[in-house]
Design an enzyme around this catalytic site. Structure first.
Site, short mmCIF file in Angstrom:
data_model
loop_
_atom_site.label_atom_id
_atom_site.label_comp_id
_atom_site.label_asym_id
_atom_site.label_seq_id
_atom_site.Cartn_x
_atom_site.Cartn_y
_atom_site.Cartn_z
N ASP A 163 0.95 -1.09 -0.11
CA ASP A 163 0.05 -0.09 0.01
C ASP A 163 1.00 1.21 0.02
OD1 ASP A 163 -2.47 1.08 0.47
OD2 ASP A 163 -3.02 -0.61 1.47
N ASP B 12 -3.07 4.43 -2.22
CA ASP B 12 -4.21 4.93 -1.28
C ASP B 12 -4.80 6.40 -1.60
OD1 ASP B 12 -5.51 4.21 1.33
OD2 ASP B 12 -4.53 6.15 1.91
N GLU C 108 -6.60 3.45 -5.62
CA GLU C 108 -7.99 3.84 -5.05
C GLU C 108 -8.52 5.17 -5.07
OE1 GLU C 108 -10.11 3.80 -0.63
OE2 GLU C 108 -8.26 5.04 -1.08
N HIS D 298 -10.91 -3.80 3.40
CA HIS D 298 -10.76 -3.41 4.88
C HIS D 298 -11.69 -2.07 5.25
CE1 HIS D 298 -8.14 -0.77 2.81
NE2 HIS D 298 -8.07 0.04 3.85
N ASP D 299 -12.34 -1.54 4.01
CA ASP D 299 -13.09 -0.41 4.43
C ASP D 299 -14.42 -0.53 4.54
OD1 ASP D 299 -10.81 1.36 4.83
OD2 ASP D 299 -10.89 1.77 2.35
C1 GLC Z 1 -8.10 4.87 2.23
C2 GLC Z 1 -7.90 3.48 2.92
C3 GLC Z 1 -8.38 3.70 4.28
C4 GLC Z 1 -7.89 4.82 4.88
C5 GLC Z 1 -7.97 6.09 4.03
C6 GLC Z 1 -6.94 7.07 4.73
O1 GLC Z 1 -9.30 4.88 1.84
O2 GLC Z 1 -8.36 2.39 2.41
O3 GLC Z 1 -8.47 2.58 5.26
O4 GLC Z 1 -8.85 5.06 6.29
O5 GLC Z 1 -7.59 5.71 2.86
O6 GLC Z 1 -5.57 6.69 4.53
#
Ligand code: GLC
Length: 541
Positions: free
Chosen positions: A100, A200, A257, A321-322
């Protein structure tokens, strides 16, 4: 699109949330040696790439998504040697290793930030610092995790910007020195053997120089989340620069993402023309998926994304995980748990793109049911709860809301066996294990040919033997019923057809659906006339 790196097409990615995967030293927290110990399990599953959520030094305000040293391993997770060993062992098994890359922000405990506070050069402008206006924050922006997106720092006498928590200050990407730092750390990890990056929260890098107030509905605490930051030109330019200098020359697989202002923007992130990422994980907050009609949502998503990028290449996922667990959110985690878990898996792996499996999904793991808000660790769950209270909800209603959306649903420890703490740890787990572990666990499913686990193993193997699942053209089929999703994947050599009843009611089989059954969510009994609740079939025409 045709990914710039063709090997990306052959991947089936397994996402590990290291804190919850397997604890090798009884401190209640999963770790990298724990992942090494479970590589046989993953190899048997058949996945050929692992993506690990962040395992770097972090004060864990957002569980590792707040990094205080990008070149150090969080001691709870192990050492750099453990990490190198894990990468070596992945490679020895033919698995790619994906990390990540969290660089929209760092932790406020990163030395860059500390030096920036003190205006030590060259760090003064590594973050977004602004003076207050009439004793207030520079504008009305709210942070995703609640409160203002600006935090006042006494020592520097200015406010800094944080789109996420106040311990996650946004890095100033307009500063070329910051970009060079990021480029250097990507090279550092490439040298360690990393094959790919899940990048991310990448849609917010560029900020408008004048920091205008955000329009739109304020959260109950009075701030407006600045969605105007999503997908600005400057952001695309920064990503493109990374592609030019790093991703392509270093042959790194990339999955961004992304938050999307429009569907078309997806094209920008993943098309050959723009040369940014190989594929994207569009971030949708669970609230956007809550209470929707699942078959329509999936049908629309699969077909519209394919249309936007004509050759269609996606990160194909339902869980991470979100999000809440897919079998609870989209399936039926009651009496149809197993069959609905299998039906959803079939849809996900038959659709175009690289399938992603989130740890425990292959067991049909479900959402947790904790009794009180105190049992939740997730910063976002606690914020949801507080915002609902501010909006006037009763504590019970606020709890129900926050629990349903909670990211801890997916973060509870992996269920390995029926022993104490699901075999995840012999210590005290950092987050309460789901109480259904005695029934749902890997050991119980290991040798049961009807288990969800063995279904995933067969499904992943099937994908390797049927190039139509990888390369086939997507043709949506009008199923004639709102709860039934159907499509074909066509190559010159073969046509595969998926039909899935994503509901708890019997539905008619789409007209003309015939062929040899390759996989089905039930053990047997497809009659060609009626699809039973959650019955899904993959046929070869
Ligand atoms: C992304 C991650 C999440 C995190 C956010 C801030 O959305 O997947 O888990 O809280 O970024 O880094």
């Amino acid at each position: 699109m045709i990914p710039q790196k063709n090997w990306v097409r052959d991947l089936v990615v397994y996402q590990i949330y290291p804190r919850s995967f397997y604890d090798s030293n009884s401190d209640g927290v999963g770790d990298l040696p724990g992942v090494i110990q479970k590589l046989d399990y993953l190899q048997q599953l058949g996945v050929n790439a692992l993506w690990l959520s962040p395992f770097f030094a972090s004060p864990n305000d957002d569980n590792g998504y707040d990094i205080s040293d990008y070149r150090a391993i969080l001691p709870e997770f192990g050492t750099m040697e453990d990490c190198e060993e894990l990468i070596r062992q992945c490679h020895a098994r033919g698995m790619k290793f994906i990390m990540d890359l969290v660089v929209n922000h760092s932790s406020d405990e990163h030395e860059w930030f500390r030096k920036s506070v003190r205006r030590e050069e060259p760090y003064t402008d590594y973050y977004y610092w602004r003076d207050g206006v009439d004793g207030h924050a520079p504008n009305n922006w709210g942070s995703v995790f609640g409160g203002s997106a600006w935090e006042y720092n006494e020592e520097r006498g200015q406010y800094y910007l944080h789109f996420f928590s106040k311990k996650q200050p946004d890095l100033n990407w307009s500063n070329p020195l910051v970009r060079n730092e990021v480029h250097d750390l990507v090279r550092f990890w490439k040298e360690k053997g990393v094959d790919g990056l899940r990048v991310d929260a990448i849609s917010y890098l560029d900020k408008p120089a004048d920091f205008p107030d955000a329009e739109g509905e304020a959260s109950p605490d009075g701030y407006v989340i600045p969605f105007l930051l999503i997908g600005r030109e400057g952001t695309h330019a920064y990503i493109h620069e990374m592609n030019d200098k790093l991703f392509t020359p270093l042959n790194l697989m990339t999955v961004g993402e992304v938050s999307l202002a429009t569907d078309e923007e997806l094209y920008h992130y993943v098309s050959d023309e723009h040369a940014e990422f190989d594929m994207a994980i569009p971030f949708l907050p669970p609230i956007a998926e809550f209470g929707v009609h699942v078959p329509s949502m999936l049908r629309e998503r699969i077909s519209s994304r394919y249309e936007i990028v004509p050759d269609g290449w996606w990160a194909q996922f339902m869980s991470n995980h979100d999000k809440p667990r897919q079998v609870s959110a989209f399936g039926d985690d009651g009496e149809n748990r197993e069959v609905s878990a299998k039906a959803l898996a079939l849809v996900n792996h038959a659709a175009p793109g690289t399938p992603f499996v989130y740890q425990g999904e292959e067991l049909g793991m479900t959402n947790v049911r904790y009794d009180s808000i105190d049992q939740y660790d997730d910063i976002s769950t606690r914020n949801d709860y507080n915002q609902r209270l501010l909006a006037g909800d009763s504590p019970e209603a606020a709890f129900r809301f926050a629990a349903a959306l909670s990211r801890d649903n997916a973060r509870s420890p992996m269920q390995w066996n029926a022993e104490a703490n699901a075999g995840f740890t012999t210590g005290a787990p950092w987050l309460t294990v789901n109480s259904n572990y005695t029934e749902i666990n890997a050991e119980a499913q290991q040798d049961d040919p009807r288990s969800v686990l063995n279904f995933y193993r067969r499904l992943i193997a099937l994908r390797r033997n049927h190039p139509a699942l990888r390369d086939g053209k997507l043709v949506m089929i009008d199923s004639g019923h709102n709860d039934v999703i159907a499509f074909a994947r066509e190559t010159e050599g073969e046509t595969l057809i998926l039909a899935a009843n994503l509901s708890g009611n019997a539905c008619p089989v789409p007209e003309g659906l015939k062929g040899e059954i390759l996989m089905q969510s039930y053990e047997s009994g497809f009659d060609g006339v009626t699809l039973r609740p959650w019955e899904a079939v993959l046929l070869r025409k």
